[in-house]
Design a protein around this motif. Structure first.
Motif, PDB file in Angstrom:
ATOM      1  N   THR A   1       0.821  -1.207   0.000  1.00 24.33           N
ATOM      2  CA  THR A   1       0.000   0.000   0.000  1.00 24.33           C
ATOM      3  C   THR A   1       0.859   1.262   0.000  1.00 24.33           C
ATOM      4  OG1 THR A   1      -1.465   1.324   1.376  1.00 24.33           O
ATOM      5  CG2 THR A   1      -0.157  -0.298   2.501  1.00 24.33           C
ATOM      6  N   THR A   2       0.292   2.336  -0.547  1.00 22.53           N
ATOM      7  CA  THR A   2       0.971   3.620  -0.510  1.00 22.53           C
ATOM      8  C   THR A   2       0.308   4.521   0.538  1.00 22.53           C
ATOM      9  OG1 THR A   2      -0.430   4.293  -2.326  1.00 22.53           O
ATOM     10  CG2 THR A   2       1.795   3.608  -2.890  1.00 22.53           C
ATOM     11  N   ALA A   3      -0.476   3.914   1.407  1.00 22.07           N
ATOM     12  CA  ALA A   3      -1.188   4.700   2.422  1.00 22.07           C
ATOM     13  C   ALA A   3      -0.278   5.601   3.259  1.00 22.07           C
ATOM     14  CB  ALA A   3      -2.007   3.781   3.313  1.00 22.07           C
ATOM     15  N   PRO A   4       0.943   5.136   3.668  1.00 26.07           N
ATOM     16  CA  PRO A   4       1.796   6.040   4.440  1.00 26.07           C
ATOM     17  C   PRO A   4       2.079   7.351   3.710  1.00 26.07           C
ATOM     18  CG  PRO A   4       2.641   3.827   4.586  1.00 26.07           C
ATOM     19  CD  PRO A   4       1.511   3.780   3.602  1.00 26.07           C
ATOM     20  N   LEU A   5       2.162   7.277   2.376  1.00 25.30           N
ATOM     21  CA  LEU A   5       2.397   8.504   1.615  1.00 25.30           C
ATOM     22  C   LEU A   5       1.189   9.439   1.724  1.00 25.30           C
ATOM     23  CD1 LEU A   5       4.061   7.119  -1.626  1.00 25.30           C
ATOM     24  CD2 LEU A   5       5.135   8.389   0.214  1.00 25.30           C
ATOM     25  N   GLN A   6       0.002   8.841   1.660  1.00 24.21           N
ATOM     26  CA  GLN A   6      -1.206   9.667   1.789  1.00 24.21           C
ATOM     27  C   GLN A   6      -1.318  10.228   3.204  1.00 24.21           C
ATOM     28  OE1 GLN A   6      -3.567   6.560   0.304  1.00 24.21           O
ATOM     29  NE2 GLN A   6      -2.512   6.876  -1.639  1.00 24.21           N
TER      30      GLN A   6
ATOM     31  N   GLY B   1       0.116  16.849   6.846  1.00 21.39           N
ATOM     32  CA  GLY B   1       0.431  18.183   6.319  1.00 21.39           C
ATOM     33  C   GLY B   1      -0.785  19.096   6.403  1.00 21.39           C
ATOM     34  N   ALA B   2      -1.933  18.566   6.004  1.00 22.10           N
ATOM     35  CA  ALA B   2      -3.159  19.371   6.003  1.00 22.10           C
ATOM     36  C   ALA B   2      -3.537  19.777   7.428  1.00 22.10           C
ATOM     37  CB  ALA B   2      -4.288  18.573   5.361  1.00 22.10           C
ATOM     38  N   VAL B   3      -3.433  18.811   8.344  1.00 27.67           N
ATOM     39  CA  VAL B   3      -3.761  19.109   9.743  1.00 27.67           C
ATOM     40  C   VAL B   3      -2.843  20.201  10.288  1.00 27.67           C
ATOM     41  CG1 VAL B   3      -3.765  18.168  12.087  1.00 27.67           C
ATOM     42  CG2 VAL B   3      -4.703  16.825  10.203  1.00 27.67           C
TER      43      VAL B   3
END
Ligand code: UDP
Ligand code: MG
Length: 305
Positions: free
Chosen positions: A220-225, A231-233
């Protein structure tokens, strides 16, 4: 024909036992079989024992890696060697009950293409190990979208599935989840994990952490997301703080807040480094895949063929 694939790493005591148990079982059940031992670069007499077993039984063959490449590679080497119409992956320490292989085989005969072995409980293992294994599976289940909590490497797959898995171009694989991912007609059977009789478990915390991280990133690439979300938080947080700072400035209290500056710097510096690390890890994985090195190197083989 049924192929049984058995990865073995420093299992000299278990090889004769496994070979004997399985060949007696299949003879009794009248199942034509082959047993493929994959010596994963053992330091003890594992390969010697495999050779002995292969001499006594023509249904047994063995390959030996030039060094330790890990269980995952050993499983794939076994699949590559397998000539059967279906294959079972089995542990050398007989922690999986051999009689279940027969049950799996019967289900396969009924037309199932994947028979997953599901642990009804985990035998043995220290407290730390169980805790770690639990959290690892929780994370990976989330990402894979299948409950991986009680899955195991003990499963039977049809020739179609073997060929599908072997045709995957990637080097970093996660066999346990790939059989789910491949999506063939599957069923499950439960089994109880036995205690290890001889030798020790080959896993320690470092090896397990590496295994966990490598499997999560290969699936999965979830850690990247996650980085984007963090960042948004942080951005929202900073917007609020920014307004507060400006208001304070305009009211003439701008000298205060040095502690906040230090904390913010640490927070931002830390999260940036973490984010870079995660991205770096994925780049490293791309690098490894691009190099296209073989999964394993076979140095010796024994038995028919
Ligand atoms: N194994 C392997 N290479 C390794 C580690 C383990 O081929 O680097 C094999 C080992 O010989 C055994 C199976 O994988 O047949 C499961 O290993 P172990 O029993 O140590 O793991 P556990 O049952 O504790 O999960
Ligand atoms: Mg074991």
């Amino acid at each position: 024909m049924l192929s049984v694939i058995i990865p073995a790493f420093n299992e000299e005591q278990n090889i004769p036992l496994a070979a004997k148990t399985l060949s007696e079982l299949f003879a009794k059940e009248n199942i034509s079989y082959e047993i493929i031992f994959v010596d994963d670069g053992s330091k003890d007499k594992t390969y010697l024992e495999i050779c002995k077993a292969a001499e006594n039984d023509e249904n047994i063959k063995g390959i030996s890696f030039s060094r330790n490449f890990g269980k995952e590679s050993a499983i794939f080497a076994g699949l590559e060697e397998a000539e059967g119409d279906c294959a079972v992956t089995f542990d050398c320490d007989l922690q999986f009950p051999p009689s279940k292989i027969v049950e799996m085989y019967k289900l396969w005969e009924k037309g199932y293409e994947v028979v997953e072995g599901i642990k009804s409980d985990r035998g043995g293992g220290s407290f730390m190990y169980n805790l770690f294994a639990k959290s690892f599976y929780r994370i990976i289940s989330r990402f894979v979208g299948v409950d991986m909590q009680s899955t195991s490497d003990f499963k039977l797959i049809d020739r179609k599935v073997i060929d599908a898995l072997l045709s995957l171009p990637e080097r970093n694989t996660f066999y346990r989840a790939l059989s789910f991912w491949s999506g063939f007609n599957s069923t499950q059977i439960e089994f109880k994990v036995e205690k290890r009789t001889n030798g020790k478990s080959k896993w320690n915390l470092t090896k397990l952490t590496k295994y966990a991280v490598s499997n999560i990133t290969s699936f999965t690439t979830a850690p990247l997301q996650l980085i984007t979300v963090i960042g948004a938080v942080l951005l929202c947080f900073m917007a609020v703080l920014g307004v507060q700072t400006l208001v304070r400035y305009l009211c003439g209290f701008s000298a205060e807040g040095f502690t906040t500056v230090i904390l913010l710097l640490l927070l931002i510096g830390g999260s940036l480094m973490m984010a870079l690390g995660i991205i770096g890890y994925y780049i490293a994985r791309i690098y490894e895949e691009v190099k296209g090195r073989p999964r394993y190197i076979i140095s010796k083989r024994t038995g028919k063929k």
